[in-house]
Design an enzyme around this catalytic site. Structure first.
Site, PDB file in Angstrom:
ATOM      1  N   CYS A   9       0.846  -1.203   0.000  1.00 20.86           N
ATOM      2  CA  CYS A   9       0.000   0.000   0.000  1.00 20.86           C
ATOM      3  C   CYS A   9       0.880   1.250   0.000  1.00 20.86           C
ATOM      4  O   CYS A   9       2.095   1.166   0.125  1.00 20.86           O
ATOM      5  CB  CYS A   9      -0.958  -0.001   1.193  1.00 20.86           C
ATOM      6  SG  CYS A   9      -0.202   0.236   2.799  1.00 20.86           S
ATOM      7  N   THR A  10       0.247   2.396  -0.148  1.00 22.39           N
ATOM      8  CA  THR A  10       1.008   3.635  -0.267  1.00 22.39           C
ATOM      9  C   THR A  10       1.843   3.945   0.968  1.00 22.39           C
ATOM     10  O   THR A  10       2.962   4.421   0.851  1.00 22.39           O
ATOM     11  CB  THR A  10       0.070   4.838  -0.552  1.00 22.39           C
ATOM     12  OG1 THR A  10      -0.972   4.827   0.410  1.00 22.39           O
ATOM     13  CG2 THR A  10      -0.510   4.755  -1.935  1.00 22.39           C
TER      14      THR A  10
END
Length: 105
Positions: A9-10
């Protein structure tokens, strides 16, 4: 069926590990062998082996960022989704992976 995947994920913290856990649980519940690598802020964990990748029927990339080492999956069937899909609908995602493999036979 053998499945490998990468979760990233970011931020590289919560969703990465939740996606990994949800995918592994859904895959095992459906009777598949599944291994999910995480790529997060502390680096790569549960790194997939060459053998796991070679023997995999399909690759699931649950990622909101660029997956490091993506070339390892060249020539494999790949499903790419945001981590949110792996977190919210892991069973549907595993089912979709099975459908993709069945269609290709």
């Amino acid at each position: 069926m053998k499945i490998v995947g990468v979760a990233a994920c970011t931020v590289g913290i919560a969703h990465t590990y939740i996606a990994q856990e949800k995918l592994e649980n859904a895959g095992q519940k459906a009777g598949h062998e599944i291994h999910v690598e995480t790529q997060g802020t502390i680096g790569t964990e549960n790194e997939l082996t060459e053998t796991q990748i070679k023997e995999a029927d399909i690759v699931i990339l649950a990622a909101d960022v660029k997956v490091a080492g993506r070339e390892r999956f060249d020539g494999k069937r790949i499903i790419e989704v945001p981590t949110e899909i792996a977190v919210k609908s892991p069973n549907k995602l595993i089912k979709k992976a099975v459908e993709v493999i069945e269609e290709g036979k």
